[in-house]
Design an enzyme around this catalytic site. Structure first.
Site, PDB file in Angstrom:
ATOM      1  N   ASP A 226      73.732  87.048 -34.190  1.00  0.00           N
ATOM      2  CA  ASP A 226      72.753  87.982 -34.736  1.00  0.00           C
ATOM      3  C   ASP A 226      73.015  89.400 -34.204  1.00  0.00           C
ATOM      4  OD1 ASP A 226      70.171  88.238 -36.206  1.00  0.00           O
ATOM      5  OD2 ASP A 226      69.442  88.929 -34.257  1.00  0.00           O
ATOM      6  N   GLU A 275      88.094  76.955 -24.954  1.00  0.00           N
ATOM      7  CA  GLU A 275      88.204  75.849 -23.988  1.00  0.00           C
ATOM      8  C   GLU A 275      87.748  74.535 -24.610  1.00  0.00           C
ATOM      9  OE1 GLU A 275      85.784  76.537 -20.558  1.00  0.00           O
ATOM     10  OE2 GLU A 275      86.573  78.562 -20.320  1.00  0.00           O
TER      11      GLU A 275
HETATM   12  C1  NOJ Z   1      69.145  89.873 -38.319  1.00  0.00           C
HETATM   13  C2  NOJ Z   1      68.394  88.671 -38.788  1.00  0.00           C
HETATM   14  O1  NOJ Z   1      69.091  88.100 -39.858  1.00  0.00           O
HETATM   15  C3  NOJ Z   1      67.011  89.164 -39.159  1.00  0.00           C
HETATM   16  O2  NOJ Z   1      66.278  88.168 -39.815  1.00  0.00           O
HETATM   17  C4  NOJ Z   1      66.327  89.635 -37.910  1.00  0.00           C
HETATM   18  O3  NOJ Z   1      65.079  90.208 -38.270  1.00  0.00           O
HETATM   19  C5  NOJ Z   1      67.144  90.707 -37.196  1.00  0.00           C
HETATM   20  N1  NOJ Z   1      68.534  90.366 -37.121  1.00  0.00           N
HETATM   21  C6  NOJ Z   1      66.666  90.880 -35.781  1.00  0.00           C
HETATM   22  O4  NOJ Z   1      67.007  89.783 -35.013  1.00  0.00           O
END
Ligand code: NOJ
Length: 568
Positions: A226, A275
């Site tokens: 993310d 690994e």
């Molecule tokens: C990207 C995620 O896909 C989204 O849903 C989220 O709100 C933001 N990152 C923050 O984590």
């Protein structure tokens, strides 16, 4: 209660566990994989609380096997106050009770593997929840506490420190800083409940290396990262100096996005992943200004894949699509990474609805547009995507042709960006409505109870039950397409497409593999039929009646907004 997976569990052996065995599978499975995104809260609910859960996902795994995908990516299911639907993690090693337990995660991974499906989990390293133990202690200990250095705490500007430390804005709207009771401010690029980690701090890096190992030991086959472009902030947190920050996001390198320092982190993570046996992978959620900059995340010693948001943002337009396809392939070739293709996810308006609206409205739209036109184009776009070289991502419900739910009443909305932007933005709830499995029953078989967001009254005929075995249904189109993709290696393989002459508004290209039949793809993005030379025997069409009109004098009419695959 948090169970640690290295402890033997009552009915299962101790960790570490294997990823899906690759002995029988081709090497580099991920290069052409079709990966299905499960949004756990909206997939299937086992206990009737209206919120999907891991047991629900497990009970529906055969749908994914029958669909013919290679892997499942699960959006976050960790312990979380759910301020941003789980992208605010309070404990990275625990499953939130609303989704189940670590035992459920273990059972899900095992069952998926038994069905030949790999499992990718979501890692959220840019920020934690404000309910994470570290943040709670940092707050409690006050200014000067070493724990504050794991986040970005700063004094404010102005006479009494009443102004934020710099001019950065939150992606969800409003300042990216919140002031706490003792007067200091902390940085959150997203909601205030999502404080950003300070990745300069060695404890943060150590903690995430350990979290990686935890889930690798659980047997997961990889991670979706993310905000992969956000971890490192420019030295000194300099002002952005722009009054229109939202315009810069994803279009420019900023002091908080796409900084070069992130690549060092991914090199160190890659050594950990390597690994482990079983060809596990990383996929980056990196919003960068160009596909060329995205390619930097997938250099040979970094991550394996990165989402292609430039492709996702392209409208149903032949010239624009050809340009983004070429640029993607050209930028991935030098780094040796597969291209990826994606049309929908949990952050954007479903592509059926986007394509039923005029171009230029962006990826979060509030208008239903023309749903029939949108569906025709969405089906055609799917066949186009699944014939491109590389890996493709499918978001739950797109195989049912679900539209976005654009008319959710404001009082049921939960997307934090909707509230931060005072209802001017943040329409992500519309693509998160729980999916329909059956024609009848509460929540169309989503679960024995209701659903956390209301489903439209006319979804019975969009359900898995209604579409299974129905000729021409979108579900059967996806199943046929994925079966054909397995049978015809030319569809996903390689690093290039061979463009063929085609009239304006039409894409035509050949896909080849050594020693195999080649496939020709013809996609008409215009609203009128176009006459084309028939390149071979029709293999599959996106047209709802499943029929490709017979050729006369070697030519056939390619219907409006339709893609046809040909064996040539
Ligand atoms: C990207 C995620 O896909 C989204 O849903 C989220 O709100 C933001 N990152 C923050 O984590």
């Amino acid at each position: 209660m948090t169970q640690h997976p290295t402890e033997p569990t009552p009915d299962r052996g101790p960790a570490p566990r294997q990823a899906l065995a690759t002995a029988a599978a081709p090497r580099d499975w991920w290069r052409e994989a079709v990966i299905y995104q499960v949004y756990p809260r909206s997939f299937a609910d086992s206990d009737g609380d209206g919120m999907g859960d891991l047991e629900g996902v497990r009970s529906r795994l055969t749908h994914l096997r029958d669909l013919g995908v290679d892997a499942v990516w699960l959006s976050p299911f960790y312990a979380s106050p759910q301020a941003d639907a789980g992208y605010d993690v309070a404990d990275y090693r625990a499953v939130d009770p609303v989704f189940g337990s670590l035992l459920d995660a273990d059972a899900l991974i095992r069952d998926a593997h038994a069905l030949g499906l790999r499992v990718i989990v979501d890692l959220v390293p840019n920020h934690s929840s404000d309910q994470h133990e570290w943040f709670k202690r940092a707050l409690a200990e006050g200014p000067g506490s070493p724990l504050r250095e794991r986040y970005h705490f700063r004094p404010g500007q102005g006479e009494d420190g009443e102004l934020p430390p710099n001019d950065w804005e939150s992606v969800f709207g409003g300042p990216a800083w919140t002031r706490v009771a003792d007067g200091e401010w902390y940085l959150h690029l997203f909601a205030p409940e999502q404080p950003d980690f300070n990745w300069e701090h060695p404890a943060v890096a150590d903690e995430f290396r350990s979290i990686l190992r935890f889930w690798l030991d659980m047997g997961t086959d990889g991670f979706r990262i993310d905000v992969a472009h956000g971890l490192v902030k420019a030295e000194g947190l300099p002002d952005l100096g722009s009054h229109d920050q939202l315009k810069l996001l994803g279009n420019d390198v900023t002091p908080f996005f796409d900084q070069d320092g992130v690549h060092e982190i991914y090199r160190s993570w890659r050594t950990i992943l390597d690994e482990y046996s079983g060809e596990r992978i990383f996929v980056a959620e990196a919003w960068t200004p160009t596909v060329e900059r995205t390619a930097r995340y997938v250099r040979p010693d970094e991550l394996h894949q990165a989402f292609n948001f430039q492709y996702l943002s392209t409208h149903w337009d032949a010239a624009a699509l050809r340009e983004v396809i070429d640029r993607t392939l050209d930028s991935m070739r030098p780094v040796g990474a597969p291209a990826t293709w994606v049309l929908s996810n949990h952050d954007v308006t479903r592509h059926r609805t986007r394509f039923g609206n005029p171009p230029g409205l962006g990826t979060q739209i509030r208008s239903a547009g023309d749903p029939e036109l949108g569906l025709r184009r969405a089906r055609a776009a799917t066949l186009l995507m699944l014939a491109l070289p590389g890996s493709a991502y499918v978001y739950q419900g797109e195989e049912l042709g679900l539209p976005d739910v654009v008319d959710l009443p404001d009082e049921v909305r939960q997307d934090p960006s909707y509230f931060r932007a005072a209802g001017q933005d943040g329409f992500r709830d519309g693509c998160r409505v729980p999916i329909p499995w059956t024609r009848t029953g509460p929540s169309y078989g989503f679960g024995p109870g209701g659903s956390w967001l209301p489903q439209p009254g006319d979804w019975a005929e969009l359900s898995v039950e209604a579409q299974t075995g129905r000729p021409g249904s979108t579900l059967e189109l996806y199943r046929s397409a994925l079966a054909a993709r397995r049978a015809q290696p030319a569809l996903g393989a390689g690093e290039s497409v061979e463009w063929l002459d085609a009239p304006e508004g039409v894409l035509a290209f050949r896909r080849t593999v050594p020693d195999g039949p080649c496939v020709v793809v013809t996609a008409n993005t215009t609203g009128a039929a176009v006459s084309l030379p028939a390149p071979g025997e029709p293999l599959l069409t996106s047209a709802a009646d499943g029929a490709v009109p017979a050729a006369t004098d070697g030519r056939f009419p390619l219907a409006a907004d339709t893609t046809v695959w040909w064996l040539a």
